[in-house]
Design an enzyme around this catalytic site. Structure first.
Site, PDB file in Angstrom:
ATOM      1  N   GLY A  69       0.805  -1.216   0.000  1.00  0.00           N
ATOM      2  CA  GLY A  69       0.000   0.000   0.000  1.00  0.00           C
ATOM      3  C   GLY A  69       0.838   1.267   0.000  1.00  0.00           C
ATOM      4  CB  THR A  70       3.857   2.261   1.887  1.00  0.00           C
ATOM      5  OG1 THR A  70       3.280   1.978   3.166  1.00  0.00           O
ATOM      6  CG2 THR A  70       4.782   3.452   1.976  1.00  0.00           C
ATOM      7  CG  ASN A 149      -5.257   3.809   8.855  1.00  0.00           C
ATOM      8  OD1 ASN A 149      -5.671   4.820   8.293  1.00  0.00           O
ATOM      9  ND2 ASN A 149      -4.148   3.803   9.570  1.00  0.00           N
ATOM     10  CD  GLN A 178      -6.954  -0.979   7.245  1.00  0.00           C
ATOM     11  OE1 GLN A 178      -7.650  -1.955   7.510  1.00  0.00           O
ATOM     12  NE2 GLN A 178      -5.696  -0.889   7.641  1.00  0.00           N
ATOM     13  CG  HIS A 199       0.395  -6.689   4.808  1.00  0.00           C
ATOM     14  ND1 HIS A 199       0.282  -6.335   6.126  1.00  0.00           N
ATOM     15  CD2 HIS A 199       0.677  -5.547   4.139  1.00  0.00           C
ATOM     16  CE1 HIS A 199       0.492  -5.039   6.244  1.00  0.00           C
ATOM     17  NE2 HIS A 199       0.738  -4.532   5.059  1.00  0.00           N
ATOM     18  CB  CYS A 319       2.196   3.072  10.950  1.00  0.00           C
ATOM     19  SG  CYS A 319       1.461   2.098   9.681  1.00  0.00           S
TER      20      CYS A 319
HETATM   21  C1  LIG Z   1      -5.178   2.933   5.024  1.00  0.00           C
HETATM   22  C2  LIG Z   1      -3.803   2.391   4.811  1.00  0.00           C
HETATM   23  N1  LIG Z   1      -3.110   2.793   3.737  1.00  0.00           N
HETATM   24  C3  LIG Z   1      -1.872   2.340   3.492  1.00  0.00           C
HETATM   25  C4  LIG Z   1      -1.263   1.429   4.331  1.00  0.00           C
HETATM   26  C5  LIG Z   1       0.120   0.946   4.011  1.00  0.00           C
HETATM   27  O1  LIG Z   1       0.058  -0.363   3.467  1.00  0.00           O
HETATM   28  P1  LIG Z   1       1.343  -1.310   3.457  1.00  0.00           P
HETATM   29  O2  LIG Z   1       1.537  -1.790   4.854  1.00  0.00           O
HETATM   30  O3  LIG Z   1       0.969  -2.401   2.504  1.00  0.00           O
HETATM   31  O4  LIG Z   1       2.471  -0.500   2.964  1.00  0.00           O
HETATM   32  C6  LIG Z   1      -1.936   1.002   5.474  1.00  0.00           C
HETATM   33  C7  LIG Z   1      -1.279   0.103   6.430  1.00  0.00           C
HETATM   34  O5  LIG Z   1      -1.610   0.066   7.596  1.00  0.00           O
HETATM   35  C8  LIG Z   1      -3.251   1.479   5.712  1.00  0.00           C
HETATM   36  O6  LIG Z   1      -3.953   1.084   6.771  1.00  0.00           O
END
Ligand SMILES: Cc1ncc(COP(=O)(O)O)c(C=O)c1O
Length: 381
Positions: A69-70, A149, A178, A199, A319
């Protein structure tokens, strides 16, 4: 132990692990290689890509595989801003985004872009009228997450999309990390590009993608061998892509969201009258997330107590859970001072049952009882 931290990450599904192992063994070649084994790997990659596009509701969609996601959020936010800068300099996002969106916009501000941050109300929701007032003819990107999230708020994308399209030519991006598998994807009707992470949906860490409408691709933000149409250089993780496609299919076709709803409903009903608890998740939020704040105790103290009772929950978001600062989302909710530091999040997954929700109620009540009298000063620090 009862695992209740599925918004942080989920246990991979057996089928996903099997797909990954088999693809890693039988399709290990580099899909960019010209020999037959390379072509076979390339075919598996393309079939994962088209399966994801079809499942997302638009067989013509573009799918860029990322590490999660990031990376997909960074690619969308920075990549679209860069690509459409010739049309304008104005960007819009919300005050409640995940850091991978928020910090990308903060970076763009340092590069001379003008960013408007939509405020959120006490339920974490944006106001469509504020969005309408903020849009301009030179707005080139609007990024609004689908489900928050930390507290599970569902953003009103169905209302926002027509307003955005009427008032600008902006690309609409939505972080759907999410919401996938819990709510219908806003793509392609209410968003032009969506971010998904493996994941969080019983897939593997290090997998995910950005799905966009055809001909609506961002500019590249990393450089190298030009894989993924030049948008994500580096040897492609073919087995990861196949495993991600499997997880995506399971999430969209094999998730009982009404079971999640029953679990969060038990918590809403059971805790509504507790004076020392503020329920942060709206009743009409995502079905799997329940967030609350305790009065006069820190979230960390609560997480430790729950763990001693066999329940694994988290402070507001995984995070930021190791940092003692109050998250920007909880901050935006403008809680009374004695609740601000007490937020915890419970997030249900496929393995949970209503019995787990009932156990959470028991433990919450014990915790409230235990902390009722004589809150120690250090609990508040
Ligand atoms: C809303 C949201 N966006 C992005 C991410 C980031 O995803 P990733 O852990 O796959 O980088 C998260 C992770 O907690 C998330 O909850």
């Amino acid at each position: 132990m009862i695992y209740l931290d599925n918004s942080a990450t989920t246990m991979p599904a057996d089928e996903v692990l099997r797909t990954f192992t088999e693809a890693s063994r039988s399709y290990f070649a580099n899909p960019a290689s010209l020999h037959n084994e390379g072509s076979r790997a390339g075919q598996l990659l393309e079939s994962a890509r088209s399966q994801i596009a079809r499942l997302a509701g638009d067989g013509d969609a573009e799918v860029v595989f990322t590490s999660g996601g990031t990376e997909a959020n960074n690619l969308a936010v920075i990549g679209f801003a860069k690509k459409y800068r010739y049309r304008g300099n104005h960007l819009i996002t919300t005050a409640a985004e995940h850091d991978s969106v928020r910090k990308a916009f903060e970076y763009l501000e340092t590069q001379g872009f003008e960013v408007d941050w939509l405020s959120v109300d006490e339920h974490g929701r944006i106001d469509t009228d504020e969005l309408a007032r903020t849009l301009r003819s030179d707005t080139i990107l609007v990024s609004i997450m689908h489900v928050n999230n930390e507290i599970g708020t569902v953003m009103p994308l169905e209302e926002c999309a027509p307003v955005i399209r009427r008032k600008s030519r902006a690309v609409i991006h939505s972080d759907c990390v999410q919401s996938v598998g819990k709510l219908a994807l806003p793509f392609p009707d209410y968003a032009d590009a969506v971010t998904v992470s493996g994941h969080k949906i019983r897939g593997l860490k290090g997998t995910g993608c950005l799905i966009t409408k055809r001909f609506t691709l961002p500019a590249a933000i990393s450089f190298g061998g030009g894989q993924e149409d030049g948008l994500r250089s580096g040897t492609v993780n073919v087995a990861g892509a196949a495993a991600f496609a499997k997880a995506f299919r399971l999430a969209l076709t094999d998730t009982d969201t009404s079971a999640f709803r029953s679990m969060t409903r038990v918590l809403h009903d059971g805790l509504a009258e507790e004076k020392r608890v503020r329920i942060l998740s709206p009743l009409d939020g995502a079905p799997h997330i329940f967030s609350m704040a305790f009065q006069g105790v820190t979230g960390e103290v609560a997480v430790n107590y729950f763990q001693e009772q066999g329940l694994l929950i988290s402070t507001s978001s995984a995070c930021s859970s190791k940092s003692s600062r109050v998250s920007h989302v909880v901050e935006a909710l403008k809680l009374p001072d004695d609740f601000r530091k007490g937020a915890v999040r419970i997030s249900f997954g496929q393995e949970n049952t209503v019995r787990d929700a009932e156990r959470i109620l028991e433990v919450t009540r014990q915790f409230l009882q235990m902390t009722k009298k004589g809150l120690k000063q250090h609990d508040m620090e």
